[in-house]
Design an enzyme around this catalytic site. Structure first.
Site, PDB file in Angstrom:
ATOM      1  N   ARG A   1       0.842  -1.217   0.000  1.00 57.43           N
ATOM      2  CA  ARG A   1       0.000   0.000   0.000  1.00 57.43           C
ATOM      3  C   ARG A   1       0.877   1.267   0.000  1.00 57.43           C
ATOM      4  O   ARG A   1       1.025   1.923  -1.018  1.00 57.43           O
ATOM      5  CB  ARG A   1      -0.946  -0.029   1.213  1.00 57.43           C
ATOM      6  N   ASP A   2       1.512   1.543   1.117  1.00 48.44           N
ATOM      7  CA  ASP A   2       2.307   2.779   1.208  1.00 48.44           C
ATOM      8  C   ASP A   2       3.450   2.754   0.191  1.00 48.44           C
ATOM      9  O   ASP A   2       3.814   3.770  -0.391  1.00 48.44           O
ATOM     10  CB  ASP A   2       2.872   2.921   2.633  1.00 48.44           C
TER      11      ASP A   2
ATOM     12  N   CYS B   1       3.939   9.183   0.613  1.00 45.27           N
ATOM     13  CA  CYS B   1       2.586   9.643   0.330  1.00 45.27           C
ATOM     14  C   CYS B   1       2.595  10.580  -0.882  1.00 45.27           C
ATOM     15  O   CYS B   1       3.335  11.565  -0.896  1.00 45.27           O
ATOM     16  CB  CYS B   1       2.011  10.361   1.545  1.00 45.27           C
TER      17      CYS B   1
ATOM     18  N   ASN C   1       9.645   4.494   3.329  1.00 44.36           N
ATOM     19  CA  ASN C   1       9.382   4.077   4.703  1.00 44.36           C
ATOM     20  C   ASN C   1      10.651   3.506   5.335  1.00 44.36           C
ATOM     21  O   ASN C   1      11.576   3.087   4.632  1.00 44.36           O
ATOM     22  CB  ASN C   1       8.347   2.952   4.705  1.00 44.36           C
TER      23      ASN C   1
HETATM   24  N1  COA Z   1     -13.400   4.614  -3.184  1.00 40.07           N
HETATM   25  C1  COA Z   1     -13.714   4.820  -4.478  1.00 40.07           C
HETATM   26  N2  COA Z   1     -14.365   5.912  -4.912  1.00 40.07           N
HETATM   27  C2  COA Z   1     -14.703   6.833  -3.994  1.00 40.07           C
HETATM   28  C3  COA Z   1     -14.399   6.674  -2.636  1.00 40.07           C
HETATM   29  C4  COA Z   1     -13.722   5.509  -2.238  1.00 40.07           C
HETATM   30  N3  COA Z   1     -13.399   5.286  -0.972  1.00 40.07           N
HETATM   31  N4  COA Z   1     -14.878   7.748  -1.983  1.00 40.07           N
HETATM   32  C5  COA Z   1     -15.451   8.555  -2.892  1.00 40.07           C
HETATM   33  N5  COA Z   1     -15.346   8.001  -4.100  1.00 40.07           N
HETATM   34  C6  COA Z   1     -15.852   8.526  -5.378  1.00 40.07           C
HETATM   35  C7  COA Z   1     -17.273   9.066  -5.299  1.00 40.07           C
HETATM   36  O1  COA Z   1     -18.192   8.044  -5.458  1.00 40.07           O
HETATM   37  C8  COA Z   1     -17.278  10.046  -6.435  1.00 40.07           C
HETATM   38  O2  COA Z   1     -17.372   9.344  -7.654  1.00 40.07           O
HETATM   39  P1  COA Z   1     -18.045  10.003  -8.955  1.00 40.07           P
HETATM   40  O3  COA Z   1     -17.175  11.158  -9.334  1.00 40.07           O
HETATM   41  O4  COA Z   1     -17.986   8.876  -9.956  1.00 40.07           O
HETATM   42  O5  COA Z   1     -19.418  10.397  -8.531  1.00 40.07           O
HETATM   43  C9  COA Z   1     -15.882  10.630  -6.388  1.00 40.07           C
HETATM   44  O6  COA Z   1     -15.063   9.644  -5.750  1.00 40.07           O
HETATM   45  C10 COA Z   1     -15.818  11.928  -5.614  1.00 40.07           C
HETATM   46  O7  COA Z   1     -16.416  11.728  -4.340  1.00 40.07           O
HETATM   47  P2  COA Z   1     -16.247  12.747  -3.132  1.00 40.07           P
HETATM   48  O8  COA Z   1     -16.928  12.187  -1.935  1.00 40.07           O
HETATM   49  O9  COA Z   1     -16.628  14.129  -3.594  1.00 40.07           O
HETATM   50  O10 COA Z   1     -14.708  12.622  -2.871  1.00 40.07           O
HETATM   51  P3  COA Z   1     -13.556  13.661  -3.123  1.00 40.07           P
HETATM   52  O11 COA Z   1     -13.384  13.986  -4.550  1.00 40.07           O
HETATM   53  O12 COA Z   1     -13.670  14.762  -2.146  1.00 40.07           O
HETATM   54  O13 COA Z   1     -12.297  12.710  -2.700  1.00 40.07           O
HETATM   55  C11 COA Z   1     -11.426  10.851  -1.416  1.00 40.07           C
HETATM   56  C12 COA Z   1     -12.217  12.149  -1.412  1.00 40.07           C
HETATM   57  C13 COA Z   1     -11.129  10.510   0.015  1.00 40.07           C
HETATM   58  C14 COA Z   1     -12.265   9.772  -2.069  1.00 40.07           C
HETATM   59  C15 COA Z   1     -10.137  11.049  -2.250  1.00 40.07           C
HETATM   60  O14 COA Z   1      -9.527  12.247  -1.839  1.00 40.07           O
HETATM   61  C16 COA Z   1      -9.163   9.919  -2.102  1.00 40.07           C
HETATM   62  O15 COA Z   1      -9.429   8.786  -2.459  1.00 40.07           O
HETATM   63  N6  COA Z   1      -7.966  10.195  -1.587  1.00 40.07           N
HETATM   64  C17 COA Z   1      -6.930   9.193  -1.490  1.00 40.07           C
HETATM   65  C18 COA Z   1      -6.033   9.498  -0.378  1.00 40.07           C
HETATM   66  C19 COA Z   1      -4.894   8.517  -0.290  1.00 40.07           C
HETATM   67  O16 COA Z   1      -4.921   7.407  -0.750  1.00 40.07           O
HETATM   68  N7  COA Z   1      -3.836   8.982   0.359  1.00 40.07           N
HETATM   69  C20 COA Z   1      -2.671   8.200   0.560  1.00 40.07           C
HETATM   70  C21 COA Z   1      -2.799   7.331   1.751  1.00 40.07           C
HETATM   71  S1  COA Z   1      -2.845   8.167   3.274  1.00 40.07           S
HETATM   72 ZN    ZN Z   2       3.693   6.280   5.236  1.00 32.81          ZN
END
Ligand code: COA
Ligand code: ZN
Length: 305
Positions: free
Chosen positions: A12-13, A238, A247
């Site tokens: 993952r990370d 990240c 890491n």
């Molecule tokens: N898995 C898949 N799709 C997701 C989801 C999830 N957990 N959460 C939201 N979505 C989808 C929604 O259904 C929506 O889809 P659509 O455009 O087809 O309608 C879209 O994503 C936007 O949804 P919204 O609730 O407005 O989310 P957002 O655009 O504000 O994004 C996250 C929020 C959390 C989903 C996004 O920022 C994200 O996945 N970040 C990843 C962070 C990460 O992995 N960081 C590294 C590890 S710490």
């Molecule tokens: Zn980390």
């Protein structure tokens, strides 16, 4: 002998930030080598938006295959919200991890929410996961320093960690997301946190950006922490935190722990096999601080006397 529990977060990370796409079969092969090396706990993937992190688009398929192939392996998956939890549950997840950054801006960059909203979403997700009978972990990210807001007050970290504990998180992972911690800070912060939260529930997640990964791990061991994240070959970082390098490498942590009288159950030569596979897949030279020594040991073992 005291046991040190290591969760390898490379799948993952380690992979979320990689330039080259890694297919499901390669991820499975990497996890297979980790299992063969004796790793008992892996963070397999994250159920995040595939638009945000394309590398994790195969989360459901990968998790199902991993759990079917290695039923005894402890598999955790990262979920940023209830939608992630739903997807993880549908794929058969047994353990989920939520991620709460300790600053306003880091939450916005990472999950597009402010700190208070993110804390609420994490609490709701933790409670819903427990109702589904799942094990839970809660990351408190940027728990030392934030790339956007600088040094993070310990009181903030302690309050957020407490909130995650009160929401029932089985494990609270204090994460140095950008590798800015130093042993003195680890002693201070984990010392305070372990007086507020049972030390058995606390875990640490270090990055080795400034070369202090093992020193920080030693400080955590001295405080009594026995749960660590690490990433084989030191891969990781990240994508939303500028400056987040690899890491703490699993091989460095195993070496530190085993040579100090702790038991990890993990074989260094087995980890080398996993590093070799990751190097080929990512087309990069990988390995923690002890990699040169490890390779010389391997060459010596292969040379007939
Ligand atoms: N898995 C898949 N799709 C997701 C989801 C999830 N957990 N959460 C939201 N979505 C989808 C929604 O259904 C929506 O889809 P659509 O455009 O087809 O309608 C879209 O994503 C936007 O949804 P919204 O609730 O407005 O989310 P957002 O655009 O504000 O994004 C996250 C929020 C959390 C989903 C996004 O920022 C994200 O996945 N970040 C990843 C962070 C990460 O992995 N960081 C590294 C590890 S710490
Ligand atoms: Zn980390």
């Amino acid at each position: 002998m005291s046991r040190v529990h290591i969760t390898d977060v490379a799948p993952r990370d380690g992979l979320q930030n990689q330039r080259l796409p890694v297919d499901t079969a390669t991820k499975l092969a990497l996890i297979g080598r980790l299992v063969a090396a004796g790793v008992a706990s892996v963070e397999v993937t994250s159920f995040v938006s595939p638009k945000a992190v394309p590398q994790m688009a195969d989360a459901g398929d990968l998790l199902q295959q991993v759990q079917a192939r290695w039923p005894a392996l402890r598999c955790s998956v990262l979920v940023p919200n209830l939608k992630g939890l739903e997807r993880a549950h549908a794929a058969g997840a047994r353990e989920v991890a939520v991620v709460l950054s300790a600053t306003e801006e880091m939450n916005r960059r990472n999950i597009n929410m402010g700190l208070e909203q993110a804390a609420g979403v994490c609490e709701d997700t933790l409670r819903a996961a427990q109702q589904l009978g799942l094990r839970t972990r809660a990351y408190v990210a940027v728990a030392f320093e934030c790339p956007f807001e600088g040094l993070v007050p310990l009181t903030t970290v302690a309050t957020l960690a407490q909130r995650m504990a009160q929401a029932g998180a089985g494990e609270i992972v204090i994460a140095d997301t950008i590798g800015a911690a130093a042993p003195g800070m680890v002693t201070e912060r984990l010392g305070v946190l372990s007086r507020e939260i049972a030390v058995e529930k606390l875990a640490v997640h270090f990055h080795d950006t400034r070369g202090l990964g093992t020193a920080n791990a030693w400080a955590a061991l001295e405080v009594g922490i026995r749960r660590f994240d690490a990433s084989v070959g030191g891969i990781g970082g990240c994508p939303f935190a500028p400056g987040a390098a690899g890491n703490l490498a699993t091989e460095d942590l195993v070496q530190l722990a085993e040579r100090s009288g702790f038991q990890t159950g993990i074989s260094l030569s087995g980890l080398l096999e996993a590093i070799d596979l990751a190097q080929t897949a990512l087309q990069q030279t990988l390995g923690g601080r002890c990699i040169g020594w490890l390779r010389r040991q391997q060459a010596r073992a292969a040379t007939p006397a």
